[in-house]
Design a protein around this motif. Structure first.
Motif, mmCIF file in Angstrom:
data_model
loop_
_atom_site.group_PDB
_atom_site.id
_atom_site.type_symbol
_atom_site.label_atom_id
_atom_site.label_comp_id
_atom_site.label_asym_id
_atom_site.label_seq_id
_atom_site.Cartn_x
_atom_site.Cartn_y
_atom_site.Cartn_z
ATOM 1 N N ARG A 49 1.131 -1.207 0.016
ATOM 2 C CA ARG A 49 0.066 0.299 0.196
ATOM 3 C C ARG A 49 1.168 1.126 0.154
ATOM 4 N N GLY A 50 -0.029 2.421 -1.023
ATOM 5 C CA GLY A 50 0.984 3.601 -0.261
ATOM 6 C C GLY A 50 1.812 3.600 -1.376
ATOM 7 N N ARG A 51 1.538 2.849 -2.864
ATOM 8 C CA ARG A 51 2.722 2.968 -4.013
ATOM 9 C C ARG A 51 1.615 3.917 -5.641
ATOM 10 N N THR A 52 0.797 4.044 -5.254
ATOM 11 C CA THR A 52 0.678 5.689 -5.714
ATOM 12 C C THR A 52 0.306 6.673 -5.315
ATOM 13 N N PHE A 53 0.261 8.010 -6.144
ATOM 14 C CA PHE A 53 1.270 9.406 -5.440
ATOM 15 C C PHE A 53 -0.566 9.523 -4.328
ATOM 16 N N SER A 54 -0.226 9.369 -3.113
ATOM 17 C CA SER A 54 -1.017 10.264 -2.129
ATOM 18 C C SER A 54 -2.197 9.755 -1.935
ATOM 19 N N GLU A 55 -1.434 8.142 -1.785
ATOM 20 C CA GLU A 55 -2.894 7.087 -1.664
ATOM 21 C C GLU A 55 -2.476 6.919 -0.085
ATOM 22 N N ILE A 56 -1.617 7.552 0.551
ATOM 23 C CA ILE A 56 -1.658 7.108 2.198
ATOM 24 C C ILE A 56 -1.555 8.310 2.933
ATOM 25 N N CYS A 57 -2.624 9.672 3.212
ATOM 26 C CA CYS A 57 -1.539 10.975 3.667
ATOM 27 C C CYS A 57 -1.444 10.574 5.199
ATOM 28 N N ALA A 58 -1.756 9.861 6.228
ATOM 29 C CA ALA A 58 -2.016 10.792 7.063
ATOM 30 C C ALA A 58 -1.399 9.128 7.837
ATOM 31 N N VAL A 59 -0.320 9.146 8.738
ATOM 32 C CA VAL A 59 0.274 8.534 10.064
ATOM 33 C C VAL A 59 -0.915 7.773 10.385
ATOM 34 N N GLY A 60 -2.068 7.516 10.954
ATOM 35 C CA GLY A 60 -2.827 7.371 11.583
ATOM 36 C C GLY A 60 -3.344 5.659 10.704
ATOM 37 N N GLU A 61 -2.995 6.768 9.061
ATOM 38 C CA GLU A 61 -4.459 5.447 8.305
ATOM 39 C C GLU A 61 -3.353 4.096 7.870
ATOM 40 N N LEU A 62 -2.153 4.375 8.184
ATOM 41 C CA LEU A 62 -0.468 3.421 7.713
ATOM 42 C C LEU A 62 -0.742 2.697 8.810
ATOM 43 N N ILE A 63 -0.623 3.046 10.118
ATOM 44 C CA ILE A 63 -0.520 2.575 11.656
ATOM 45 C C ILE A 63 -1.289 1.800 11.385
ATOM 46 N N ASP A 64 -2.968 2.031 10.781
ATOM 47 C CA ASP A 64 -4.403 1.026 10.753
ATOM 48 C C ASP A 64 -4.041 -1.015 9.943
ATOM 49 N N ILE A 65 -2.943 0.033 9.537
ATOM 50 C CA ILE A 65 -2.732 -1.386 8.276
ATOM 51 C C ILE A 65 -1.868 -2.079 9.023
ATOM 52 N N VAL A 66 -0.804 -1.872 9.726
ATOM 53 C CA VAL A 66 0.276 -2.842 10.003
ATOM 54 C C VAL A 66 -0.525 -2.909 11.199
ATOM 55 N N VAL A 67 -1.132 -2.528 12.372
ATOM 56 C CA VAL A 67 -0.788 -2.531 13.508
ATOM 57 C C VAL A 67 -0.826 -3.882 14.124
ATOM 58 N N GLY A 68 -2.182 -4.804 13.425
ATOM 59 C CA GLY A 68 -2.080 -5.865 13.947
ATOM 60 C C GLY A 68 -1.727 -7.074 13.350
ATOM 61 N N ILE A 69 -0.204 -6.736 12.632
ATOM 62 C CA ILE A 69 0.147 -8.033 11.339
ATOM 63 C C ILE A 69 2.322 -7.764 11.854
ATOM 64 N N ALA A 70 2.609 -6.163 13.215
ATOM 65 C CA ALA A 70 3.730 -5.900 13.134
ATOM 66 C C ALA A 70 3.613 -4.910 14.339
ATOM 67 N N GLU A 71 4.907 -5.152 15.556
ATOM 68 C CA GLU A 71 5.031 -4.925 16.476
ATOM 69 C C GLU A 71 5.354 -3.008 16.110
ATOM 70 N N VAL A 72 4.199 -2.337 16.617
ATOM 71 C CA VAL A 72 4.260 -1.381 16.609
ATOM 72 C C VAL A 72 4.547 -0.365 17.854
ATOM 73 N N THR A 73 5.900 0.133 17.786
ATOM 74 C CA THR A 73 6.772 1.062 18.980
ATOM 75 C C THR A 73 5.930 2.456 18.853
ATOM 76 N N PRO A 74 5.259 3.171 19.396
ATOM 77 C CA PRO A 74 4.779 4.066 20.108
ATOM 78 C C PRO A 74 5.744 5.143 19.338
ATOM 79 N N GLU A 75 7.012 5.508 19.514
ATOM 80 C CA GLU A 75 7.791 6.586 18.866
ATOM 81 C C GLU A 75 7.245 6.299 16.884
ATOM 82 N N LEU A 76 7.572 4.989 16.583
ATOM 83 C CA LEU A 76 7.286 4.899 15.039
ATOM 84 C C LEU A 76 6.422 6.163 14.675
#
Length: 96
Positions: A49-76
């Motif tokens: 995801r995020g291979r086209t122009f402005s596909e993911i504009c918010a960090v929260g949207e990105l975090i939502d994509i990976v939070v259930g599959i990877a370790e997401v540190t608070p500082e990320l």
């Protein structure tokens, strides 16, 4: 461009790596999920995801994509915001 390698959660043994970052050229955050490689093979891209122009504009949207599959540190979230601020999109700027 920034890129961070996240460790898959322990129950996701089918995954090799989860990569996230900021791509200023495309003005988007990105997430790439790689499957566990088979012998003598490169890991398969399972999600990109995020291979086209402005596909993911918010960090929260990105975090939502990976939070259930990877370790997401608070500082990320802060690091990704800082990456975007340090290297904003160059599209739309005037060339001299």
């Amino acid at each position: 461009m920034s890129r961070y390698s996240l460790k898959p959660l322990s129950h996701r043994a089918d995954l090799f790596e989860v990569a996230v970052g900021w791509d200023a050229g495309l003005s988007t955050y990105f997430a790439i999920v790689f499957g566990a490689p088979e012998i003598a093979c490169e890991p398969e891209v399972l999600l990109w995801r995020g291979r086209t122009f402005s596909e993911i504009c918010a960090v929260g949207e990105l975090i939502d994509i990976v939070v259930g599959i990877a370790e997401v540190t608070p500082e990320l979230r802060f690091r990704l915001d800082a990456d975007r601020s340090a290297e904003p999109s160059s599209l739309g700027t005037k060339l001299s």
